[in-house]
Design a protein around this motif. Sequence first.
Motif, PDB file in Angstrom:
ATOM      1  N   ARG A 146       0.704  -1.219  -0.154  1.00  0.00           N
ATOM      2  CA  ARG A 146       0.110  -0.112  -0.003  1.00  0.00           C
ATOM      3  C   ARG A 146       0.974   1.249   0.016  1.00  0.00           C
ATOM      4  O   ARG A 146       0.335   2.059  -0.757  1.00  0.00           O
ATOM      5  CB  ARG A 146      -0.925   0.001   1.369  1.00  0.00           C
ATOM      6  CG  ARG A 146      -1.995  -1.051   1.186  1.00  0.00           C
ATOM      7  CD  ARG A 146      -2.888  -1.061   2.397  1.00  0.00           C
ATOM      8  NE  ARG A 146      -3.862  -2.222   2.500  1.00  0.00           N
ATOM      9  CZ  ARG A 146      -3.484  -3.553   2.900  1.00  0.00           C
ATOM     10  NH1 ARG A 146      -2.393  -3.749   3.370  1.00  0.00           N
ATOM     11  NH2 ARG A 146      -4.478  -4.533   2.802  1.00  0.00           N
ATOM     12  N   VAL A 174       1.105   4.328  -2.929  1.00  0.00           N
ATOM     13  CA  VAL A 174       1.053   5.685  -3.033  1.00  0.00           C
ATOM     14  C   VAL A 174       2.148   6.349  -3.872  1.00  0.00           C
ATOM     15  O   VAL A 174       1.967   7.302  -4.328  1.00  0.00           O
ATOM     16  CB  VAL A 174       0.914   6.324  -1.442  1.00  0.00           C
ATOM     17  CG1 VAL A 174       1.051   7.927  -1.288  1.00  0.00           C
ATOM     18  CG2 VAL A 174       0.061   5.570  -0.657  1.00  0.00           C
ATOM     19  N   ASP A 213      -3.847  10.920  -3.052  1.00  0.00           N
ATOM     20  CA  ASP A 213      -5.067  10.863  -2.052  1.00  0.00           C
ATOM     21  C   ASP A 213      -5.981   9.530  -2.626  1.00  0.00           C
ATOM     22  O   ASP A 213      -6.494   8.757  -1.479  1.00  0.00           O
ATOM     23  CB  ASP A 213      -5.892  12.097  -2.429  1.00  0.00           C
ATOM     24  CG  ASP A 213      -5.120  13.308  -1.608  1.00  0.00           C
ATOM     25  OD1 ASP A 213      -4.302  13.017  -0.594  1.00  0.00           O
ATOM     26  OD2 ASP A 213      -5.607  14.396  -1.833  1.00  0.00           O
ATOM     27  N   ILE A 221      -4.181   6.539  -1.377  1.00  0.00           N
ATOM     28  CA  ILE A 221      -4.344   6.246   0.042  1.00  0.00           C
ATOM     29  C   ILE A 221      -6.022   5.912   0.641  1.00  0.00           C
ATOM     30  O   ILE A 221      -6.265   5.129   1.387  1.00  0.00           O
ATOM     31  CB  ILE A 221      -4.241   7.740   0.797  1.00  0.00           C
ATOM     32  CG1 ILE A 221      -2.647   8.075   0.724  1.00  0.00           C
ATOM     33  CG2 ILE A 221      -4.571   7.831   2.422  1.00  0.00           C
ATOM     34  CD1 ILE A 221      -2.179   9.590   1.129  1.00  0.00           C
ATOM     35  N   SER A 278      -6.854   2.705   2.649  1.00  0.00           N
ATOM     36  CA  SER A 278      -7.586   2.883   3.776  1.00  0.00           C
ATOM     37  C   SER A 278      -8.886   1.939   3.899  1.00  0.00           C
ATOM     38  O   SER A 278      -9.185   1.096   4.730  1.00  0.00           O
ATOM     39  CB  SER A 278      -8.223   4.238   4.118  1.00  0.00           C
ATOM     40  OG  SER A 278      -8.724   4.343   5.078  1.00  0.00           O
ATOM     41  N   VAL A 283      -2.824   4.531   8.176  1.00  0.00           N
ATOM     42  CA  VAL A 283      -3.179   5.590   7.197  1.00  0.00           C
ATOM     43  C   VAL A 283      -2.491   6.836   7.322  1.00  0.00           C
ATOM     44  O   VAL A 283      -2.127   7.506   6.391  1.00  0.00           O
ATOM     45  CB  VAL A 283      -4.792   5.568   7.165  1.00  0.00           C
ATOM     46  CG1 VAL A 283      -4.983   6.470   6.076  1.00  0.00           C
ATOM     47  CG2 VAL A 283      -5.339   4.195   6.603  1.00  0.00           C
ATOM     48  N   TYR A 291       0.673   6.865   5.683  1.00  0.00           N
ATOM     49  CA  TYR A 291       0.485   6.984   4.340  1.00  0.00           C
ATOM     50  C   TYR A 291       0.439   8.520   4.026  1.00  0.00           C
ATOM     51  O   TYR A 291       0.878   8.890   3.048  1.00  0.00           O
ATOM     52  CB  TYR A 291      -0.380   6.300   3.741  1.00  0.00           C
ATOM     53  CG  TYR A 291      -0.314   4.747   3.822  1.00  0.00           C
ATOM     54  CD1 TYR A 291       0.802   3.991   4.034  1.00  0.00           C
ATOM     55  CD2 TYR A 291      -1.564   3.884   3.847  1.00  0.00           C
ATOM     56  CE1 TYR A 291       0.990   2.621   4.298  1.00  0.00           C
ATOM     57  CE2 TYR A 291      -1.566   2.481   3.884  1.00  0.00           C
ATOM     58  CZ  TYR A 291      -0.246   1.969   4.358  1.00  0.00           C
ATOM     59  OH  TYR A 291      -0.097   0.708   4.481  1.00  0.00           O
ATOM     60  N   GLU A 292      -0.374   9.063   4.878  1.00  0.00           N
ATOM     61  CA  GLU A 292      -0.687  10.572   4.470  1.00  0.00           C
ATOM     62  C   GLU A 292       0.671  11.481   4.792  1.00  0.00           C
ATOM     63  O   GLU A 292       0.719  12.207   4.073  1.00  0.00           O
ATOM     64  CB  GLU A 292      -1.819  10.965   5.455  1.00  0.00           C
ATOM     65  CG  GLU A 292      -3.242  10.260   5.074  1.00  0.00           C
ATOM     66  CD  GLU A 292      -4.235  10.724   5.936  1.00  0.00           C
ATOM     67  OE1 GLU A 292      -3.941  11.129   6.963  1.00  0.00           O
ATOM     68  OE2 GLU A 292      -5.363  10.485   5.637  1.00  0.00           O
ATOM     69  N   ALA A 344       2.933  10.865   1.816  1.00  0.00           N
ATOM     70  CA  ALA A 344       2.397  11.571   0.682  1.00  0.00           C
ATOM     71  C   ALA A 344       2.711  13.127   0.609  1.00  0.00           C
ATOM     72  O   ALA A 344       3.177  13.631  -0.166  1.00  0.00           O
ATOM     73  CB  ALA A 344       0.800  11.407   0.418  1.00  0.00           C
TER      74      ALA A 344
END
Length: 231
Positions: A86, A90, A121, A124, A128, A211, A214-215, A218
């Motif tokens: 995952r 991204v 986004d 992500i 999620s 998550v 991940y954000e 990003a």
Amino acid sequence: MESETLAAAQGIDFSMLGLFAHASLTVKLVIIILVLASFWSWSIIIQKHIAFKSARREAAQFDRAFWSGDPLDELYEEVGPEPRGRASRVFSAGMTEWRRSHRTDGALIPGAQARIDRAMDVAIAKGSDSLQSGLQVLATVGSTAPFVGLFGTVWGIMHSFIGIAQQQNTNLAVVAPGIAEALFATALGLVAAIPAVIFYNKLSSDSEQIVSGYEAFADEFSTILSRQLES
């Protein structure tokens, strides 16, 4: 009379199988539903524990590769446009849009930064959704299992009172089986609900933490690309 009642009560099988065997059809269905719900919940709990552990490991490995200092183009060629991890997805989504935003002459198409951010986004959001899939089952079991067990309890007590009225007898041998099977349904409802609620809260928190990672990546990756856009 008391000795006869005690002897009759001792002859009753109060084991779980015995209570299930002597329960009414409705209570049996309630017990089966609660047992299946409990097994379903535990299968999701175990599967999510394994999936979250794998997601953390994959994110840590990718993070080390990303910050190793190697060129991002080489990393992109290594992970490919559709990686399995995952965190890699991204990055791949951002890099794919970055490459698509270049014209044949090397100039950038206007609005590249916004498209790159949207692409990441979306990646992500998909990650999620994948992490949180199945958690709704835990929430449903946790909120409804006690009431299903309570329904079995009410039905079992009602069935017990009907037996008392039919036999015109209130001794322990008549009352105990119905009350026991009724309370057994309540206990199973709690056994199914309590782990579901506990692990729903824990797994939801773990999912949000992953998550958030991940954000954060990003945002960092978008900052790196924005420097390239402005240079």
